[in-house]
Structure formats: structure tokens, C-alpha cells
Design an enzyme around this catalytic site. Structure first.
Site, PDB file in Angstrom:
ATOM      1  CE  LYS A   1      -5.320   1.941   2.649  1.00  0.00           C
ATOM      2  NZ  LYS A   1      -4.163   1.265   3.284  1.00  0.00           N
TER       3      LYS A   1
ATOM      4  CG  ASP B   1      -1.955  -1.085   1.239  1.00  0.00           C
ATOM      5  OD1 ASP B   1      -1.703  -2.142   0.621  1.00  0.00           O
ATOM      6  OD2 ASP B   1      -3.005  -0.890   1.862  1.00  0.00           O
TER       7      ASP B   1
ATOM      8  CE  LYS C   1      -6.902  -1.405   2.731  1.00  0.00           C
ATOM      9  NZ  LYS C   1      -5.522  -1.895   3.011  1.00  0.00           N
TER      10      LYS C   1
END
Length: 324
Positions: A224, A161, A260
Site C-alpha cells: 500500500k 493495514d 493499494k
């Protein structure tokens, strides 16, 4: 669930898509040529879908689906190997007294704790995710960001991430952001890359749409919302915009990319609102951990409590699940 509107048409852009990243001017022209986001419209639709009721059978399915989509996360300066091992145990068996409870999708930690997570989760099917690139601010050199990424991958991370350079994005240095994401993607090797936009710092829905497309163009496997360190973090309207982006990307390229939301999603009721949004905005095929995740820590506890309520027919107090 039945879609209430037809998918938006893909934006008119030069073809093929690879041409739009050949230089700064082309990338800017593409990103600023995307349709503007109707702020009132997206907020009203998000609010409307959030009122959808879920019947008992569908609610049980939704709870199990949400559990399977959780990236169980600990990203604190005081994290220890013992804490990560405990989190891994919970990820593999969220409710030890309920053998039919699904495991979560992943455990997310800092790079220096990836090895501990990998050892604890070996053979379980639960993925190991690691934040990288100077998380959460990303205020460091590209050389350090790439080294951070390689550290995580070499330790065994299945997923990375990363955070984008929001300063560069807000200054309009889109090609610089694109090239950095692409470089991190290359450093990931076979690991999947989730690109954190930190939408709370992007100010407008139009910027969220542009950042989403920029990340997709650069090869992000997921987009995300947030690090969880900035407020506001995930919101339903922002997630709608990002779901529209991956849907339109699929229509344009045939490729499936994930979304996400992370930060501030704490209750089963909240999670179900997001699942409704996924179904209605992107489509049913996104209702899988391969394409949708929740970045969360406390959410799992409420999902387990509500799951017991559905199964047992009465409410179980928090003493019946492990609270982290």
C-alpha cells in the site's frame, strides 16, 4: 486495453528467494541488486497512460469496478460508533436508489472500532479492515505493534493495514523491517495483511521498489502506498513501480499479491487512470478487489455521481448521493 510493452524481466537474484532473507548482508545484496528505476521513463509512461480515453461502455464498467475496489475509510480522532455504522450502511448500499450499484470492498477503521464495523456489516460480504502497528507513524515498540494487531484481529478484522518502520528502512536496517512485517503477518492469523510503505517518505523510486520487495518477501498480501497522512500520498508513477513489483513477484514465484494506492485519489477521472495503469503494467488479472484497492473516502461520492450520469444520461448534483 492492450499492453504497449512486454513485462520487464524478473531481477537476477540468488535462488531460492528464501535464501535472500537469511541474514542482513544477503537481504541488502538482494534489495540493492534490483534493477534501478528509470525516473524519467516511469514518469513519462505514467503520464502517457493517464491520457488514455475510455469509451462509454468501458467507462461504466470502470466506474463499477472502481466502486467495488474502494476501502471506505475513516481514520480520525473524532470517529464515533455512529459514524462507523453510517459508513457501513453506505458501504453495503453506496447508492440506495440504484440496486445494481456494487458494494465496496471494505470499511477501514481504527482497532477499537472494528467490533462496531463487524456488527454493522455482518452477512454483507463487505470486509472489515483495520489499521494497526501504531498507525500512522509507527513510532512504538514491536510489542505494542503486535498487541495492536491482535486487538484488531480478535475483534473480527478481515484485513490489517500495517505501517513499516520507515526510519529503520531508511537507515538500511532491512532485516529488522522484514522481521517486523513477518511477525505482524503471523499475528494476523487468517486476516490479510496490507503493508503501508508511506512512499512519500521514501524519497526515491529505487527505495519504493526495495520496500515493495521487502514487504512481499515478508509475506504481505498487499503493498500500500500511503497512510493518507503524509504528502505526497499516492501518485501514478509510484503506483507503477509497485505494480511492476507485484508483476515481477508473480513471474518469479507464481504468487499473486495486491496493490493499494491510498490518499489523494478523489475523482472518477483519477480512479480510471489507476485502472489503466493496473491493466497495462501488471495485467488484467489484477483488475479485481482481491488484488487492487483504493484507499479513499471522498472518491466514492464522485464515482456515484458519474455513475448516475452514465446511467441516466445527465449529471446528478451532489444532493443525490450521501456525502460523508
Amino acid at each position: 486495453m492492450t499492453a504497449t510493452t512486454s513485462p520487464a524481466a524478473a531481477p537476477e537474484t540468488p535462488s531460492p528467494l528464501t535464501d535472500v532473507t537469511r541474514d542482513e548482508a544477503s537481504l541488502r545484496r538482494f534489495l540493492h541488486g534490483l534493477p534501478g528505476v528509470d525516473q524519467v521513463g516511469v514518469e513519462q509512461r505514467a503520464a502517457g497512460l493517464a491520457t488514455r480515453s475510455i469509451k462509454k461502455e468501458a467507462k461504466r464498467w470502470a466506474i463499477d469496478t472502481a466502486v467495488s475496489m474502494v476501502d471506505l475509510t475513516t481514520l480520525e480522532g473524532a470517529d464515533t460508533r455512529g459514524k462507523v455504522r453510517g459508513l457501513a450502511a453506505k458501504a453495503m448500499r453506496p447508492d440506495p436508489e440504484r440496486q445494481d450499484c456494487p458494494r465496496v470492498a471494505a470499511v477501514c477503521v481504527y482497532p477499537d472500532l472494528v467490533e462496531t464495523a463487524v456488527e454493522a456489516l455482518a452477512g454483507s460480504g463487505v470486509r472489515v479492515a483495520s489499521v494497526a502497528t501504531g498507525f500512522p507513524a509507527g513510532r512504538t515498540s514491536r510489542e505494542v505493534k503486535l498487541a495492536d494487531t491482535r486487538l484488531a484481529v480478535e475483534a473480527g478484522a478481515d484485513e490489517v493495514d500495517m505501517v513499516i518502520d520507515r526510519g529503520a528502512f531508511l537507515e538500511g536496517r532491512y532485516l529488522e523491517v522484514f522481521e517486523e512485517i513477518r511477525a505482524v503477518k503471523q499475528a494476523c492469523g487468517s486476516a490479510h495483511l496490507k503493508v503501508i510503505l508511506e512512499t512519500g517518505e521514501l524519497a526515491t523510486y529505487d527505495n519504493v521498489r526495495r520496500a515493495s520487495w521487502l514487504a512481499l518477501l515478508a509475506g504481505g498480501d498487499f503493498i500500500k502506498t500511503s497512510t493518507g497522512k503524509v504528502s505526497p500520498a499516492a501518485t501514478l508513477p509510484v503506483t507503477h513501480v509497485m505494480l511492476q513489483a507485484v508483476r515481477d513477484w508473480h513471474e518469479r514465484t507464481g504468487e499473486l499479491r495486491g496493490v493499494k494506492p491510498a490518499g489523494g485519489i478523489r475523482t472518477t477521472k483519477d480512479a480510471i487512470k489507476y485502472l489503466v495503469a493496473v491493466h497495462e503494467v501488471a495485467g488484467e488479472q489484477w483488475l479485481t478487489p482481491e488484488l487492487f484497492r483504493f484507499g479513499a473516502s471522498s472518491l466514492l461520492n464522485d464515482l456515484l455521481l458519474q455513475r448516475r450520469t452514465q446511467v441516466d444520461g445527465h449529471y446528478s448534483g451532489p444532493d443525490y448521493v450521501t456525502v460523508d
